[in-house]
Every structure is written in structure tokens, then in C-alpha cells.
Scaffold this active site. Structure first.
Site, PDB file in Angstrom:
ATOM      1  N   ASP B  56       0.811  -1.213   0.000  1.00 35.90           N
ATOM      2  CA  ASP B  56       0.000   0.000   0.000  1.00 35.90           C
ATOM      3  C   ASP B  56       0.845   1.265   0.000  1.00 35.90           C
ATOM      4  O   ASP B  56       2.042   1.227   0.294  1.00 35.90           O
ATOM      5  CB  ASP B  56      -0.901   0.010   1.250  1.00 35.90           C
ATOM      6  CG  ASP B  56      -2.147  -0.858   1.048  1.00 35.90           C
ATOM      7  OD1 ASP B  56      -2.471  -1.157  -0.112  1.00 35.90           O
ATOM      8  OD2 ASP B  56      -2.780  -1.221   2.059  1.00 35.90           O
ATOM      9  N   TYR B 114       6.675  -9.827   7.130  1.00 31.81           N
ATOM     10  CA  TYR B 114       6.537  -8.381   7.291  1.00 31.81           C
ATOM     11  C   TYR B 114       7.140  -7.964   8.623  1.00 31.81           C
ATOM     12  O   TYR B 114       7.127  -8.743   9.580  1.00 31.81           O
ATOM     13  CB  TYR B 114       5.062  -7.972   7.295  1.00 31.81           C
ATOM     14  CG  TYR B 114       4.427  -7.903   5.934  1.00 31.81           C
ATOM     15  CD1 TYR B 114       4.530  -6.752   5.160  1.00 31.81           C
ATOM     16  CD2 TYR B 114       3.709  -8.980   5.419  1.00 31.81           C
ATOM     17  CE1 TYR B 114       3.930  -6.672   3.911  1.00 31.81           C
ATOM     18  CE2 TYR B 114       3.104  -8.908   4.159  1.00 31.81           C
ATOM     19  CZ  TYR B 114       3.220  -7.746   3.418  1.00 31.81           C
ATOM     20  OH  TYR B 114       2.625  -7.669   2.185  1.00 31.81           O
TER      21      TYR B 114
END
Lengths: 252, 252
Positions: B56, B114
Site C-alpha cells: 500500500d 513483514y
């Protein structure tokens, strides 16, 4: 009742990337202007915030010192939080404390410590892009360390300042130059700390540029000696870019 | 003579601050668009560069994987240097290698890792401003670590994804959550690594937001259990901001 006048000293850190340096100027964002605008917001007074010295466009600071007079009854311990809640994220007031009326942020400086960061590697590092000068070619670090010793002590740094330098004398004293080398997966991060009583315009960046050219084998320590002897800018190296430079500490 | 077709896999790092995410779109800078424009420059071909998944707006990567087909006789070992000499400084191709025709960057993913960075301190750090979410209030880290264990294994993460999620199933598996805590002068840097076979839209950021609210004492581990049982977004925490998130590694 009139609020008491206070003289307040701040320790300020900033990422200089998005600023046209410390000093206020028209049509440009500067650190000084940001601090003064926060003062205006909270104290409703036009306050001049004076720094220990200017930093150029793109130069960072961990320990810039800034001083101002203000009439307020806000406790000094609240000042950092007050400033930090309004400042942009790339400027932080780390500390605030009272200083005497006679404290002068420029004239009272005993020592300034700058740090220049070089990434000597085959690949850039995106997280260091704003803080380290990327050098692809291998640097001979031992040569750089040896050569750096020539800068120590008092010298006429005429060859190591920008043409627009306007100080009366170009004699300055460097008390220490220290190398810290950190190996990373892709190469080396070289941090060079330069301490001195005061610096001419671009002086640290030209010293670093000279050391880098020595690291390339393009210049030798002999060129430093010649630069001091002749005062000619041509004997010194290039001006290393601003984004590698950080004002670490100002001592009084 | 026709140049041979090659399928090339890149490992890409980027600072996502100035990009509208990975995926190409009109009137916005994206990582995919930057890589494709470099391909066009060197190979004179319109090449589609596919990522392991989208990131994003504002999310960073250390190890995004990107793949493209190209007809070229340039040696693969030269590809990183080719790309890095044209890419903006906040995108770096760390590695390039050949992959088979059948390699699919999304479908073949075995695991993604992540990392989310929180600065839990009384003062911001200008150098972490782009990479860490600043949390002023003290976090109860032990509570967060305990609660994080509820996320391990296979669950229906319906309550932990954004409303615009369009995947067929919301069942996902998290294989590991790891905390690394580093004390600094001003507080703590908390890095939370989340590994899993795949993630829904905003899933990592909502997991982190939930853990942060648990760290505040505003939510408890019980709320995670309820969120899984009901699938209701309201039981989960807020969506932690994008700039703390980094795609560390994609495993195939």
C-alpha cells in the site's frame, strides 16, 4: 500581571532534506522559521530564535542549539512537548533549559562536532539515501585515516572553504577527527567525526571531499600540505554533498 | 538475430514514503511504474513487471520480489547496476536472477515476512520518522507478546482485514510472530515480525493495531478471540499506519 521574561535554550534535531537550511529566508522552508512560527503560535509574540550557527540546505542536525527570549509563565519542562506537538515530524526539540541573559549561542561556542556518513558499497541502501553519501568505488580507508591527521591543530583553512566565505580570518583549529567503520552485508558505512572550535562555510564538506579523493587514490596527503601552504582551493578536494553531513553536538 | 527471451526475478527494496504503493495507476508514482519505465528505457520493450503482491501507499520493502519477461542478451549479473543507475534513490534492485517460465511471483509464494516498527518513547526520532510509528504512551510489551500468540496458526481473519477485501476466503495461516526490542536513550524501538503464507488487505496493520491497543490496556487478548469468533471488525484494533510497515522477505 506581566509574565516573566525567560531566556530558553533548546537542543534541536532535524532531518534537513526538506529544508533550505537553518536560516530564515523568503519563500523557503527553514528550521529557524519553523521554530519561530511555533513560538508565535504558543506565546503570541514575535520571537527571534538564534542558532549556534547556520546549517546549509540538506544538512542534518542531532544537536543544534537554539536560543530565544520570551515572556511566559509556562514551565520550561513543558517546552519540548509544546514544540513537538506542532513541529513537522522532521524537526524535534530534544531538550529545553534556562540560560542566563548573557548566553550567546554563537559567540560562546567552545566546540562543534560534525559527523559525515559515507556508504561505500556496490549497492545503495534506501534507508541511508537521505543520510549517507553513496560511494561505489572502493575507498582506501587506511590512507584516509592517515591523511586526516594533517588537518589536526591550527591551520589557515583558506583552501578549504567556499568562495563566498566572509569571515575576517580563515584560521581555524581542528581538535579531533575520528573514523568509525561498520561493515554491512553490502559494504561499509564510514562515519567521520570532525571536532573543532569553529568552521568556515563548507569547511567540513571540503575536508571530507579531500579525504574521499585520497581514498580514491586521486589525491595524496601531500595535497593537503600544499593546500595549507598556498591557500588555493584547487589543491583541496570537491565539496562532499550536504546530505551526508550532520551537526552532532555543540559544546559551551 | 533475435535476442533470447528471459524471465528475470528481482529483489527490490524501497522507501515507500513518496509512492502510492506498488501497483501502477494513473497520475501517481508507484514502484511498479518506476521499474517498468527503466525496462522500457533499456530494453525498448513494453514489459510488465509483476510483484509478489501489492504494497500500500507508504509501505516499505526490503525484499519485494518482481518478475518480468524480456528479450535481451544483456547478462543477468549486470541487471542490478543497470536498474540502479536509473532508478530514483528510494528504490534499489538488490539482486537479479533467472527463473523458469513457470515461476509465478504471486501464486508460488510459500511465506511472506513483514516487519512493523514502533518507536515507544517520549520524544520522536527524526531519523525514524519515515519508518516507525511513534507511540508516546507506555506500551505493556509483555501483554502484547502474550496476546500475539493468539494469532498463530490457521484462523478466519475476516475481522482483521479492510472492508474492501475481495478474496474468496478470509482464512489465513500465521506461522510466526516475533518481537525484537531495542532500548534507546529516549525509549524503545519495538520491531514485530509477522510471517505467514499470505495476508489479506491491511491484515498485518490491523493485527499490529490490535496489539498496540492491548499494549495500552484498552483491549485484551480476549478481544482477539472474540474477533475470530464473530468476524466483526469492531473487536479488532485500529489499522496501524502504513509507514511503520516493511515487507522484509518473500519465500518461494
Amino acid at each position: 500581571m506581566k509574565k516573566p521574561m525567560k531566556r530558553i535554550k533548546l537542543i534541536v534535531a532535524y532531518d534537513g532534506t526538506n529544508y533550505a537550511g537553518w536560516q530564515k529566508q523568503q519563500n523557503a522552508n527553514t528550521i529557524q522559521a519553523e521554530l519561530e512560527s511555533v513560538c508565535y503560535k504558543y506565546f503570541k509574540q514575535k520571537v527571534r530564535v538564534d542558532g549556534s550557527g547556520r546549517t546549509d540546505t540538506g544538512v542534518h542536525a542531532d544537536g543544534q542549539v537554539a536560543v530565544f527570549h520570551v515572556s511566559t509563565d509556562i514551565g520550561i519542562e513543558k517546552i519540548p512537548y509544546l514544540f513537538n506537538s506542532s513541529l513537522p515530524k522532521d524537526i524535534v526539540v530534544k531538550k529545553a533549559g534556562p540560560v542566563s541573559e548573557r548566553f550567546h549561542p554563537t559567540l560562546d561556542v567552545k566546540e562543534k562536532i560534525y559527523e559525515y556518513t559515507i556508504l561505500n558499497a556496490k549497492l545503495r541502501d534506501v534507508r541511508l539515501a537521505r543520510y549517507a553519501y553513496f560511494v561505489y568505488r572502493d575507498l582506501q580507508i587506511e590512507e584516509m585515516i592517515e591523511a586526516s591527521k594533517h588537518f589536526l591543530g591550527e591551520h589557515d583553512f583558506k583552501a578549504f572553504c567556499s568562495a563566498d566565505n566572509q569571515t575576517k580570518t580563515t584560521i581555524r583549529t581542528i581538535s579531533n577527527i575520528e573514523f568509525k567503520i561498520k561493515k554491512t552485508r553490502e559494504g561499509k558505512v564510514i562515519r567521520i567525526r570532525v571536532s573543532g572550535t569553529g568552521f568556515l562555510h563548507n569547511m567540513v564538506r571540503i575536508i571530507i571531499g579531500t579525504l574521499i579523493e585520497i581514498g580514491y587514490g586521486k589525491k595524496t596527503a601531500e595535497n593537503i600540505v600544499e593546500a595549507f601552504a598556498t591557500g588555493r582551493r584547487g589543491y583541496a578536494g570537491f565539496t562532499a554533498p550536504a546530505h551526508g553531513l550532520c551537526l552532532k553536538k555543540v559544546q559551551y
